[in-house]
Write an enzyme that holds these catalytic residues in place. Structure first.
Site, short mmCIF file in Angstrom:
data_model
loop_
_atom_site.label_atom_id
_atom_site.label_comp_id
_atom_site.label_asym_id
_atom_site.label_seq_id
_atom_site.Cartn_x
_atom_site.Cartn_y
_atom_site.Cartn_z
N HIS A 1 0.87 -1.19 0.00
CA HIS A 1 0.00 0.00 0.00
C HIS A 1 0.90 1.23 0.00
O HIS A 1 1.54 1.53 -1.01
CB HIS A 1 -0.92 -0.10 1.22
CG HIS A 1 -2.05 0.87 1.25
ND1 HIS A 1 -2.37 1.69 0.21
CD2 HIS A 1 -2.96 1.16 2.24
CE1 HIS A 1 -3.42 2.42 0.54
NE2 HIS A 1 -3.79 2.13 1.77
N ASP B 1 3.18 5.54 -7.48
CA ASP B 1 4.36 5.40 -6.63
C ASP B 1 5.63 5.10 -7.42
O ASP B 1 6.73 5.21 -6.88
CB ASP B 1 4.12 4.32 -5.59
CG ASP B 1 3.14 4.79 -4.56
OD1 ASP B 1 3.16 6.00 -4.27
OD2 ASP B 1 2.35 3.99 -4.05
N HIS C 1 -2.03 -2.44 -9.90
CA HIS C 1 -2.96 -1.80 -8.99
C HIS C 1 -4.22 -2.64 -8.91
O HIS C 1 -4.63 -3.23 -9.91
CB HIS C 1 -3.31 -0.38 -9.47
CG HIS C 1 -3.91 0.46 -8.41
ND1 HIS C 1 -5.26 0.45 -8.15
CD2 HIS C 1 -3.34 1.30 -7.52
CE1 HIS C 1 -5.49 1.27 -7.14
NE2 HIS C 1 -4.35 1.80 -6.74
#
Ligand code: ACO
Length: 427
Positions: free
Chosen positions: A264, A361, A303
């Site tokens: 996460h 990210d 994802h």
């Protein structure tokens, strides 16, 4: 479109379940009456289950769309700023000019933390992970701000929301300064929210520090892109914790704990570690073989919801370009390595077949490094930005008169009933 589904079970029995439409996205089957069948549904990881109704954020994973309160993330990233996004998430509408000024003034007026809270840090080892300190210190806010803990009082909830948005950058910067052995910096409320955070992070009493506007804008965009993401693991954690009536500071601490996991919020930290391990472009093919053999994952890719592209990743890539240009770091080997990995992965059938694309990210770690923020602080930055999303969801849930404590059921596969055996009789 059908507004109910009929389910046949035990051969000939039927039950009708209503279908509830959303304003956008798929409809949901309301299975609340399902327990009448004597069975429960089974959906580990919530792959096909909506855990709540919400008006805050919408994601279309196939189309790569993300809206906060209906506003596309691309428009907010380009035209708005983080504090305005906070207002939108909390109140549901863009503020008018007066509301915008008032909101910013109120948030920036409450950036200081209780002086006793600063001493809380002395209990931690100097090398404590900043996320460990965040979990503890944010949870401890409930011991300092006891006058805003009545969750049934809308005014208390509002005060707690403002306190969290105002003070979270101060606490985040304190975690960094404590690690570094540097004195804590008091906030400067005349600065913008994000410039003030950079000031609290990097000013020293010995020399003046003027935040670079390009870098302030980049960090502000990182905050905006991470501000909310509907019912992700940490938001669901905040909701579940809050459903028992726990106070908002304790709930946000629970969200921070969940966010810390590498699947996460820990992902951008993991991306940088991965780039360090790969070392150079020459080692990319061998690394990719390991990914396909499932020895390791390509961090920053994939994802749960976005199976086409992550709209935040597009904006973050552009922000990454702006920051590296501003700082003259375009030839930075780590950035070059990341670009090579991205290029190879996007043309590799393993990734194409599984619909694995870079997520936000993948780039945010590179931007944060360029800003001088150490890897151990990456998830803290995420937690800072996401606090407004968590608290908006918490407030939405508590404001719902039909709220129930979250209490999932299970499929039990353990031992059947058996009798206790005295220790002397055990084999
Ligand atoms: N690298 C290599 N293979 C991957 C990756 C990856 N990053 N992600 C998924 N896969 C593979 C899986 O091994 C699986 O392969 P299989 O079908 O052969 O078994 C397939 O793709 C489907 O993956 P799942 O794990 O089922 O996908 P899920 O939706 O459950 O997981 C997750 C999503 C956890 C984000 C995953 O893609 C991952 O671990 N990515 C790396 C960590 C990361 O970047 N997390 C950040 C998420 S964004 C955020 O939190 C802001």
């Amino acid at each position: 479109m059908a507004n109910k589904v009929t389910l046949t079970y035990n051969g000939d029995q039927t039950i009708e379940l209503p279908v509830l439409p959303g304003t956008l996205g798929p409809s949901v089957v309301d299975i609340r009456a399902f327990s009448k069948t004597g069975m429960f549904t089974f959906d580990p990881g919530f792959l096909a289950t909506s855990s709540c109704e919400s008006k805050i954020t919408f994601i279309d994973g196939d189309e790569g769309q993300l809206y906060y309160r209906g506003y596309p993330i691309e428009q907010l990233a380009e035209h708005s700023d983080y504090l305005e996004v906070c207002y939108v998430l909390v109140y549901g509408e863009l503020p008018n000019a007066a509301q915008k000024v008032e909101f910013e003034k109120t948030v920036m007026k409450h950036t200081m933390v209780h002086d006793q809270l600063t001493r809380f840090f002395n209990g931690f080892r100097r090398d404590a992970h900043p996320m460990a300190m965040m979990v503890g210190v944010v949870g401890a806010l409930s011991a300092f701000y006891q006058d805003s803990l009545d969750i049934n009082d809308p005014e208390h909830r509002k005060v707690a929301i403002y306190r969290l948005i105002s003070k979270i950058p101060t606490i985040a910067a304190m975690c960094y300064r404590y690690n570094q052995g540097l004195p804590f910096n008091y906030p400067k409320n005349e600065l913008s929210y994000t410039a003030n955070f950079l000031h609290m992070m990097f000013s020293t009493p010995c020399e003046n520090y003027t935040p670079n506007p390009v870098l302030v804008r980049a960090l502000d965009r990182i905050f905006t892109l991470h501000a909310d993401h509907e019912q992700n693991a940490s938001t669901s954690t905040v909701r579940l914790a809050g459903s028992s009536g726990a106070n908002p500071f304790a709930c946000i601490a629970a969200g921070i704990a969940c966010l810390w996991g590498p699947s996460h919020g820990g992902a951008n930290e993991a991306v940088l570690k991965m780039l360090d391990e790969i070392g150079s472009v020459d080692n990319v093919p061998a690394f990719m073989e390991g990914v396909k053999a499932k020895t390791h994952k390509l961090m920053g890719f994939g994802h749960r919801v976005y199976k086409n592209f992550d709209p935040r990743a597009k904006i973050m890539k552009q922000t990454c370009d702006e920051v590296l240009n501003e700082l003259g770091l375009r030839d930075d080997p780590q950035f070059q390595l990341a670009m090579k990995l991205e290029e190879i992965a996007l043309s590799d059938p393993y990734f194409i077949e599984r619909k694995l694309y870079p997520n936000v990210d993948f780039y945010s770690g590179i931007v944060l490094t360029a800003l001088g923020i150490p890897v151990s602080m990456f998830t803290v930055i995420f937690a800072l930005a996401r606090t407004v999303g968590w608290i908006s969801h918490w407030n939405e849930m508590i404001s719902d008169p039909g709220m129930k404590i979250g209490r999932p059921r299970q499929l039990y596969t353990g031992a059947k009933r058996r009798d206790y055996v005295a220790v002397t009789d055990r084999k």
